[in-house]
Structures are given as C-alpha cells and as structure tokens.
Design an enzyme around this catalytic site. Structure first.
Site, PDB file in Angstrom:
ATOM      1  N   ARG A  45       0.807  -1.219   0.000  1.00 50.06           N
ATOM      2  CA  ARG A  45       0.000   0.000   0.000  1.00 50.06           C
ATOM      3  C   ARG A  45       0.843   1.273   0.000  1.00 50.06           C
ATOM      4  NH1 ARG A  45      -3.527  -2.270   4.975  1.00 50.06           N
ATOM      5  NH2 ARG A  45      -1.630  -3.530   5.195  1.00 50.06           N
ATOM      6  N   LYS A  52       9.147  -0.652   2.859  1.00 51.44           N
ATOM      7  CA  LYS A  52       8.365   0.229   3.728  1.00 51.44           C
ATOM      8  C   LYS A  52       9.125   0.684   4.962  1.00 51.44           C
ATOM      9  CE  LYS A  52       4.592  -1.329   6.132  1.00 51.44           C
ATOM     10  NZ  LYS A  52       3.172  -1.641   6.325  1.00 51.44           N
ATOM     11  N   GLN A 102      12.628 -14.408   5.776  1.00 52.84           N
ATOM     12  CA  GLN A 102      11.333 -15.093   5.653  1.00 52.84           C
ATOM     13  C   GLN A 102      10.996 -15.143   4.171  1.00 52.84           C
ATOM     14  OE1 GLN A 102       7.844 -12.922   6.673  1.00 52.84           O
ATOM     15  NE2 GLN A 102       6.565 -14.734   6.936  1.00 52.84           N
ATOM     16  N   ASN A 406      39.303  41.596   6.629  1.00 48.15           N
ATOM     17  CA  ASN A 406      38.086  42.021   5.966  1.00 48.15           C
ATOM     18  C   ASN A 406      38.101  41.549   4.511  1.00 48.15           C
ATOM     19  OD1 ASN A 406      36.067  43.605   4.678  1.00 48.15           O
ATOM     20  ND2 ASN A 406      36.125  44.971   6.449  1.00 48.15           N
ATOM     21  N   ASN A 415      40.415  28.877  -6.639  1.00 51.53           N
ATOM     22  CA  ASN A 415      41.131  27.754  -6.019  1.00 51.53           C
ATOM     23  C   ASN A 415      41.282  26.557  -6.937  1.00 51.53           C
ATOM     24  OD1 ASN A 415      38.356  27.291  -5.910  1.00 51.53           O
ATOM     25  ND2 ASN A 415      38.541  25.940  -4.133  1.00 51.53           N
TER      26      ASN A 415
HETATM   27  C1  UD1 Z   1      -1.352  -6.323  11.949  1.00 55.29           C
HETATM   28  C2  UD1 Z   1      -2.128  -7.218  12.934  1.00 55.29           C
HETATM   29  C3  UD1 Z   1      -3.355  -6.474  13.456  1.00 55.29           C
HETATM   30  C4  UD1 Z   1      -2.906  -5.198  14.121  1.00 55.29           C
HETATM   31  C5  UD1 Z   1      -2.076  -4.353  13.150  1.00 55.29           C
HETATM   32  C6  UD1 Z   1      -1.504  -3.189  13.900  1.00 55.29           C
HETATM   33  C7  UD1 Z   1      -1.807  -9.537  12.221  1.00 55.29           C
HETATM   34  C8  UD1 Z   1      -2.409 -10.690  11.519  1.00 55.29           C
HETATM   35  N1  UD1 Z   1      -2.542  -8.440  12.248  1.00 55.29           N
HETATM   36  O1  UD1 Z   1      -2.155  -6.072  10.812  1.00 55.29           O
HETATM   37  O2  UD1 Z   1      -4.047  -7.281  14.393  1.00 55.29           O
HETATM   38  O3  UD1 Z   1      -4.024  -4.486  14.571  1.00 55.29           O
HETATM   39  O4  UD1 Z   1      -0.982  -5.106  12.607  1.00 55.29           O
HETATM   40  O5  UD1 Z   1      -0.642  -2.437  13.104  1.00 55.29           O
HETATM   41  O6  UD1 Z   1      -0.712  -9.656  12.738  1.00 55.29           O
HETATM   42  N2  UD1 Z   1       5.161  -9.040   8.031  1.00 55.29           N
HETATM   43  C9  UD1 Z   1       6.165  -9.970   7.855  1.00 55.29           C
HETATM   44  N3  UD1 Z   1       5.905 -11.114   7.173  1.00 55.29           N
HETATM   45  C10 UD1 Z   1       4.682 -11.390   6.660  1.00 55.29           C
HETATM   46  C11 UD1 Z   1       3.658 -10.440   6.846  1.00 55.29           C
HETATM   47  C12 UD1 Z   1       3.915  -9.280   7.540  1.00 55.29           C
HETATM   48  O7  UD1 Z   1       7.293  -9.760   8.309  1.00 55.29           O
HETATM   49  O8  UD1 Z   1       4.534 -12.467   6.057  1.00 55.29           O
HETATM   50  C13 UD1 Z   1       5.455  -7.805   8.746  1.00 55.29           C
HETATM   51  C14 UD1 Z   1       5.249  -6.567   7.899  1.00 55.29           C
HETATM   52  O9  UD1 Z   1       6.438  -6.199   7.248  1.00 55.29           O
HETATM   53  C15 UD1 Z   1       4.813  -5.517   8.904  1.00 55.29           C
HETATM   54  C16 UD1 Z   1       4.182  -6.326  10.017  1.00 55.29           C
HETATM   55  O10 UD1 Z   1       4.577  -7.665   9.838  1.00 55.29           O
HETATM   56  O11 UD1 Z   1       5.896  -4.788   9.418  1.00 55.29           O
HETATM   57  C17 UD1 Z   1       2.667  -6.216  10.055  1.00 55.29           C
HETATM   58  O12 UD1 Z   1       2.132  -6.633   8.825  1.00 55.29           O
HETATM   59  P1  UD1 Z   1       0.918  -5.860   8.152  1.00 55.29           P
HETATM   60  O13 UD1 Z   1       0.597  -6.548   6.886  1.00 55.29           O
HETATM   61  O14 UD1 Z   1       1.187  -4.405   8.114  1.00 55.29           O
HETATM   62  O15 UD1 Z   1      -0.239  -6.177   9.224  1.00 55.29           O
HETATM   63  P2  UD1 Z   1      -1.580  -5.362   9.464  1.00 55.29           P
HETATM   64  O16 UD1 Z   1      -2.530  -5.667   8.372  1.00 55.29           O
HETATM   65  O17 UD1 Z   1      -1.254  -3.951   9.708  1.00 55.29           O
HETATM   66 CA    CA Z   2       0.619  -2.650   9.522  1.00 56.08          CA
END
Ligand code: UD1
Ligand code: CA
Length: 484
Positions: A45, A52, A102, A406, A415
């Site tokens: 997004r 990000k 990962q 001055n 230079n």
């Molecule tokens: C997540 C939480 C949600 C919470 C919200 C708060 C889960 C399922 N949901 O949702 O409950 O309210 O954050 O901000 O955890 N990431 C990985 N590997 C992956 C997927 C994600 O490392 O396979 C990392 C992303 O880089 C990110 C973080 O985990 O930094 C959160 O992932 P994101 O997709 O932003 O979760 P939200 O939809 O925000």
């Molecule tokens: Ca998030």
C-alpha cells in the site's frame, strides 16, 4: 568515631511455583529480553520501490525509531525478520541487528516462526512487534515487559482504545474481562467491528512457550497465511491467561500502511521531538513548521524560527537565533550565533557568529567566534579565524583567513585550475578590496591589502598593498538618449 549496628538480611531463594509470573525469581539484571521485529512484508500500500520500513520519519528510517525504543527494554541484540527488500534492509541494519530471511512471506505468525532457529534457548522474554509502528515509545514497551514479568500466563499484549479502528484487529474479551481472541477486521462480525479495543501489534512472550505455540497456529483458510494474532486462542485453549496492557495514547500506535499514515506519523513525531526541545528550554515560534530530525541536540535559550530544517548529526549550543528559512545539516554551532535564511552543511560555527541572509556554508567550513558573513557568500573547506568579516558576494574555498581580516564584496578565491584545488592563506588584519581575484596557490601576509578589482597571482608580503590594473580611457563614445 561511633559504632553503628549492622543488620544482615538473609535472602531465601525458592523455586518458581506454578502459577506465578514467568519473570519472578529472575532479577531484572539476569533476565534476557530480546526483540523480534517483523519487517518482511511488501508494504504494497506504500506503492514504493523502497522497502516500507526504510521510509524516513523525521530523517530516520521507521526501523530506526522502533529499534531505538526497543533498546530501552531489551538486553540482547534485536532480530529483524526480513523478506521484501531484504538486501537493502540488511545493509541498512549493519551491526545493529541480526536478521533472518522469511521467504516466502506467509503472514505475521510465519514471520515470527523464523526467529526460532536463532533465538531458541537463548533468551527468557521475546518482544515481537511490527517494524511499521515507529511511534511506540520505549516506556510503552517497558510497561509491556513489566506486565509479562508478573503474568502467570505465557504472554502479554498491547492494546489501545480508539474510535477510529484504522483496520486494526479487534480485541475480544470474555465475560470475565480476560482476553479471548484477536479478530482481524476482514473476518470480524458487524458486532465485533464495533469493538473499540484494538490490537496494537506488540507482544511480550515467554520464549520457551512461544516456539511450540507458533507451530500450532493454523493456516488461515481464506488468506492462506499464518496470523500471529491467532496465538491468543492457543493460549486460551490451554487455559493460560493472556494479559493486555491497555494504552491510552492512540497517536503512539499509528501503524504505517500508506503514505497518508506516514505523513500523520511524521507530524506526530515532529511534535514529539519539538516538544522535547521546548521542554528543554528551546523556543519555537511555530513548532508545526520547524523540522528537526531525531537525534539533533539544541541548547537552552536558543530560538528556532519557522521553516527551519535541522538534520543529521547537528549539535547546537545556547542562546542562538536560527531561521527563519534555514537548512542545517551535520553541523556544530556554538553559543550566541545569529543565522538568518542560510544553508549550512558539514560546518563548524563557534560563538557569536552572525550569518545571512542567504549565506551558504559547505563541507569543511569553520567559522571561528565573531565571524560576520553577510548575503550571498559561500565558504567551503576553509577556516575564517576570529572576527573575519565577509559582508557580501564572496566565494572562499580551500583557504585560511587570519583573524579580523576584511573580505571585500565579490572577493573570489580562484582555487581550482581545472585539474586541482589549491590553497589560499591570508594573514591577520588584512584588507581584501572589493572584487579581488585571489589566484591560488597564494599567500598574503598579515596586514596585506589589495585594491578593488585586483587579480593577485603572486604572494603578498606583510603590510603591503597590491593593486590591479586601473581602468584606462580608450575613446569617446556616443551617449544614447542624450538630453539636448
Ligand atoms: C497487523 C495485525 C493487526 C494489528 C495491526 C496493527 C496480524 C495478523 N494483524 O495487521 O491485528 O491491529 O498489525 O498495526 O498480525 N510481516 C512480515 N511477514 C509477513 C507479513 C507481515 O514480516 O509475512 C510484517 C510486515 O512487514 C509488517 C508487520 O509484519 O511490518 C505487520 O504486517 P501488516 O501486513 O502491516 O499487518 P496489518 O494488516 O497492519
Ligand atoms: Ca501494519
């Protein structure tokens, strides 16, 4: 000398009874606390080529802010789970964290699982948090860890109450008030969507419990992913209590999914930084329009006027007036300086320097005390000793200018000969006439003087005046529009 009675307290060590906090029995000193940051997601997004978590907030990547806050509570090197943009993120982190890859990215639960190979058996408590929550403070993580130390159950999590859910998971509680589940927005029932308590995305786990529990998380049938949030239900199934730390500052929990969120977080972080400076004695006429990067230091009774940007490793002393419309980067400034509408980079200014408007200092510029630099001057790789005056339109490069000299309007150190840079040295109390060209390499002695428009190609001895070629009359000319 009088004798005082000495009391000796005896300490009894006892094994940890079942049902007491995981943290009890360990002193704060020897309890290992490790942070695991999830940063492998694509950040779709954001619509960006930059991962990000490397997007900057007040001059530092999001990831930096999270790591700084975590430093206040952890005892071990943090572990960052990387995936999308792994190379860039790993390069940025350098020695500051370990990383684990990962691949593919199968959700936050799957991301947390990757930590096992590096951390199993090596730590007591694990904070798992998302690297896209840069406003969380160290003290908030501290509350979370303190709660888990006293928790008889396997983990504690951070929640926040807010009217605007922003897509966060909802916290479902049982009738007795204990946490039952986290329900992600897209699966929440209309009633659950009304829940005002949200999952922030920061958890503190008992390490040994975590690894097996993660393995029990099932793949979400709709999304094909493993959600860390499902770990709540696993604890609940085993009748283990999950503690929630309810936070009241919603701003702190802003997570960044889009650039709109990023700008909101930037504004919040800017105000946090500026408030900190103001509470330390720095005046700001308009803190909303004052942009100071995290890590900049400013002394008391300094005033920062609007539209001023202060970046990087900048250290500013006391009683300065800076701005408006000034940009400063990686610079050290003493006390009592006035800097008006100027651009300064990689420079040192000692005390009572008076600069601008429209002055520019580049890398290696060193202005000693009481230097005056007026409009449209540029200084690079040069030292201006105490009391040098350089009022208007000059370029000084690779030069050393003696005290109280001055520099006349329009003086240029020539230079660069097209291949190499050459130095210019001017003594003390010299007087450089307007529009002098100083063709380097060149040395002018103490008290040397040059006439206006001089082109100086040879060294000038102490207390000697040199002049260029004065203009000569060549012929009579026609005057246009001559009044009859
Ligand atoms: C997540 C939480 C949600 C919470 C919200 C708060 C889960 C399922 N949901 O949702 O409950 O309210 O954050 O901000 O955890 N990431 C990985 N590997 C992956 C997927 C994600 O490392 O396979 C990392 C992303 O880089 C990110 C973080 O985990 O930094 C959160 O992932 P994101 O997709 O932003 O979760 P939200 O939809 O925000
Ligand atoms: Ca998030």
């Amino acid at each position: 000398m009088t004798w005082r009675p000495v009391f000796i307290f005896s300490l009894t060590l006892r094994p940890l009874p079942v049902g007491e906090g995981w943290g009890e029995g360990h002193s704060e000193m020897n309890m290992k606390v490790t942070a695991v940051l999830l940063a492998a997601g694509q950040g779709t997004r954001m619509k960006s080529d930059l991962p990000k978590v490397l997007h900057p907030l007040c001059g530092k990547p999001m990831l930096w802010h999270v790591l700084e806050a975590l430093k206040e509570v952890t005892t071990e090197t943090p572990l960052v789970v990387v995936g999308h943009g792994a190379e860039a993120v790993t390069k940025y982190l350098g020695e500051s964290a370990q990383t684990v890859l990962q691949e593919p990215q199968l959700g936050t639960g799957h991301a947390a699982m990757q930590a096992e190979s590096l951390l199993k058996g090596k730590t007591d408590l694990i904070i798992v948090t998302y690297a896209d929550m840069p406003l969380l403070r160290g003290e908030t993580f501290k509350r979370l860890v303190e709660t888990q130390r006293l928790n008889a159950g396997p983990f504690s999590l951070l929640t926040v109450r807010a009217d605007d859910p922003r897509g966060f998971g909802r916290i479902v509680r049982k009738a007795d008030g204990t946490v039952e589940a986290i329900v992600e927005e897209y699966v929440a029932t209309p009633e659950q969507q009304q829940i005002k308590e949200l999952n922030v995305g920061a958890y503190c786990f008992n390490a040994e419990w975590l690894w097996d529990a993660l393995k029990r998380i099932e793949k979400n049938p709709k999304k094909g992913k493993y959600y860390l949030t499902d770990i709540v239900e696993i604890a609940v199934k085993d009748n283990l209590p999950v503690q929630a730390v309810v936070h009241d500052d919603f701003i702190e929990t802003i997570g960044i999914n889009t650039r709109v969120h990023l700008s909101e977080a930037e504004a919040a972080m800017r105000m946090r930084i500026n408030r900190g400076h103001m509470l330390n004695g720095v005046s700001m006429m308009n803190p909303e329009m004052t942009y100071i990067e995290a890590g900049v230091k400013i002394g008391k009774d300094t005033t920062i006027l609007p539209n001023t940007y202060i970046h990087g490793k900048t250290v500013i002393g006391e009683k300065n007036v800076i701005g408006p419309n000034t940009i400063i980067r990686d610079t050290t400034i003493g006390n009592g300086c006035k800097i008006l509408e100027s651009v300064i980079e990689g420079a040192v200014l000692e005390d009572d320097v008076d600069m601008g408007p429209f002055a520019r200092l580049r890398k290696g510029a060193h202005l000693k005390s009481h230097v005056h630099m007026g409009n449209f001057g540029e200084v690079k790789d040069s030292t201006l000793h105490e009391g040098v005056k350089m009022g208007h339109f000059s370029y000084i490069g690779n030069a050393d200018i003696g005290a109280n000299t001055n520099i006349g309007a329009g003086t240029i150190t020539c230079n660069y000969d097209g291949e190499k840079k050459h130095p210019t040295t001017i003594g003390e109390d010299a007087f450089i006439g307007s529009d002098t060209m100083l063709v380097a390499p060149l040395t002018l002695g103490n008290g040397a003087r040059t006439g206006a428009g001089a082109v100086v190609t040879k060294n000038v001895a102490d207390d000697t005046l040199v002049v260029g070629m004065p203009a000569r009359a060549i012929r009579k000319v026609e005057r246009k529009n001559r009044k009859k």
